[in-house]
Design an enzyme around this catalytic site. Structure first.
Site, PDB file in Angstrom:
ATOM      1  N   PRO A  19       0.630  -1.427   0.067  1.00 34.29           N
ATOM      2  CG  PRO A  19      -0.063  -0.886   2.281  1.00 34.29           C
ATOM      3  CD  PRO A  19       0.843  -1.660   1.303  1.00 34.29           C
ATOM      4  CE1 TYR A  44      -1.487   9.660 -13.019  1.00 32.72           C
ATOM      5  CE2 TYR A  44      -1.247  10.587 -11.009  1.00 32.72           C
ATOM      6  CZ  TYR A  44      -1.008   9.726 -11.810  1.00 32.72           C
ATOM      7  OH  TYR A  44       0.223   9.190 -11.367  1.00 32.72           O
ATOM      8  CB  CYS A  85       4.748  29.555 -18.604  1.00 33.42           C
ATOM      9  SG  CYS A  85       5.261  30.921 -17.662  1.00 33.42           S
TER      10      CYS A  85
END
Ligand SMILES: *Cc1c(COP(=O)(O)O)cnc(C)c1O
Length: 414
Positions: A274, A316, A342
């Protein structure tokens, strides 16, 4: 996630107000809760306590030394994906016998270092990697313990960028080639087969993909044992999701129950990797509003943290809750929270109905403990953010803010 709670109008991390932390350490700043990291690890540990298991925390989620050391003290193992992570894990005091090494592109040097450290096992992702490891081990007069990372072709139902167990993924060895892989491994002189491994993806919010993967791998283990392979470990990777927004992922206890049910007669030590579920909700990114401006149909809130500090929204399209550190009566406005970089893709939140932000306001970007600081860069020559670990009433700097000298370290101009 009750380590980040409001007391009156003020958002706190444990017993420390985020306003006071921002004043002391500046922004942008990662703030982690000691008690949340500890609790999340312990909950995982307790969930699997009834069966032989090793929790190998996925270092890439958050590799900061103080976080690793905290986990090492609780006897956590580590899932590493590079020589750099091996170095960090060992330095933090994680036992080599509790380290597994994943990743499709381990170099020979990285293999050497891991063999030298005598880690538990390599999770092998291709036949050519297997051959290379055999050769490196032979050269060193050592034996390499391995599992093959099997790609069980299971759709975890997550964002395509974090789904890793599909047929089309670069990760692992396709299920139909698994037996061939183990036959090859069995013939190699410097390889010891000890396990079977998979990691099907990240931010999973359902149990069924995990269960399907476990069932498939247990069938494989049965066949492998019939062929005289000494399989001692089943590594089911990481991937348990956390609530960022409205997700309602299973708890570690529910996850454990679902998995354990299928392990009754498997006689293996379970390995878990995990990452996000340990540290994700243990951290926030603290940032300050620099400017605001009115767009055509929205308000742009320009803050001092950008995609270089927290890449997940840009990479994502990930959702992070945006919270005022000081909560007051404010009008609701459709806002984009954007950074100074930018790039049009430089945003922390888009098209959100949020209480109005003004210059100078402090913002907490929630659930930023995993894949936050670890994915940060110095793009636009912005020094890395500082990191602070809060324990009760005490905040401790665990990573100094980067400097301009840091930016040019190693450069040669003439
Ligand atoms: C990223 C990764 C993990 C951790 O995934 P989480 O979603 O953070 O739990 C575990 N194992 C492997 C092989 C990984 O690549």
């Amino acid at each position: 996630m009750h380590s980040f709670q409001r007391r009156g109008k003020e958002l706190f991390c444990e017993d420390k107000s985020l306003t006071s932390i921002a004043e002391e350490y500046g922004t942008p700043l990662y703030v982690y809760s000691h008690s949340t990291v500890t609790r999340h690890y312990q909950v995982f540990e307790e969930a699997f306590a009834s069966i032989p298991h090793i929790i190998c925390y996925a270092v890439k989620a958050n590799p900061t030394g103080a976080i690793l050391k905290l986990l090492a003290k609780m006897d956590s193992g580590a899932d590493i994906v590079s020589g750099g992570e091996l170095y960090r894990a060992l330095r933090a005091g994680i036992e080599p016998s509790r380290i597994v090494y994943s990743g499709v592109g381990k170099t020979e040097k990285e293999m050497e270092d891991a063999l030298q450290s005598d880690i538990l096992m390599f999770n092998i992702e291709s036949f050519t990697e297997l051959a290379a490891l055999d050769e490196v081990a032979g050269r060193m007069g050592k034996r390499a313990r391995i599992s093959l990372r099997i790609n069980p072709d299971i759709d975890p139902g997550t964002h395509p960028y974090v789904a890793t167990g599909l047929r089309t993924s670069k990760f692992g060895i396709p299920f139909e080639y698994a037996l061939e892989g183990y036959d090859r491994a069995a013939k190699l002189p410097n390889i010891d087969i000890i396990g079977v491994d998979c990691h099907i993806g990240s931010q999973l919010t359902e149990l069924s993909p995990f269960v399907d993967a476990v069932k498939k791998l247990i069938e494989l283990i049965t066949v492998l044992r019939q062929k005289d392979n000494d399989i001692q470990y089943l590594d089911i990777g990481g991937g348990l999701g956390i609530p960022y927004n409205t997700e309602n992922p299973p708890s570690p206890a529910e996850f454990a129950d679902a998995v354990k049910r299928h392990l009754a007669e498997a006689n293996v030590t379970l390995i878990l990797e995990p990452g996000r579920s340990i540290v994700g909700n243990a951290g926030i990114l603290l940032t300050r509003v620099l400017y605001t401006k009115k767009g055509k149909d929205r308000r742009f809130v320009i803050v001092d943290a950008g995609m270089n500090d927290l890449l997940r929204p840009s990479l994502y399209d990930a959702y992070h809750e945006i919270a005022h550190v000081v909560d007051e009566e404010r009008d609701i406005e459709v806002s984009d929270i954007v950074g100074p970089i930018c790039e049009s893709g430089d945003f922390l939140a888009k098209d959100r109905r949020l209480p109005r932000f003004d210059k100078g306001d402090l913002i907490a970007v929630m659930s930023a403990g995993a894949y936050g600081a670890s994915m940060s860069s110095t793009y636009n020559s912005r020094p890395l953010a500082a990191e602070v670990l809060v324990n009760g009433q005490t905040a401790r700097l665990i990573r100094k803010r980067g400097s301009c000298e840091d930016l040019i370290r190693g450069e040669r101009v003439t």
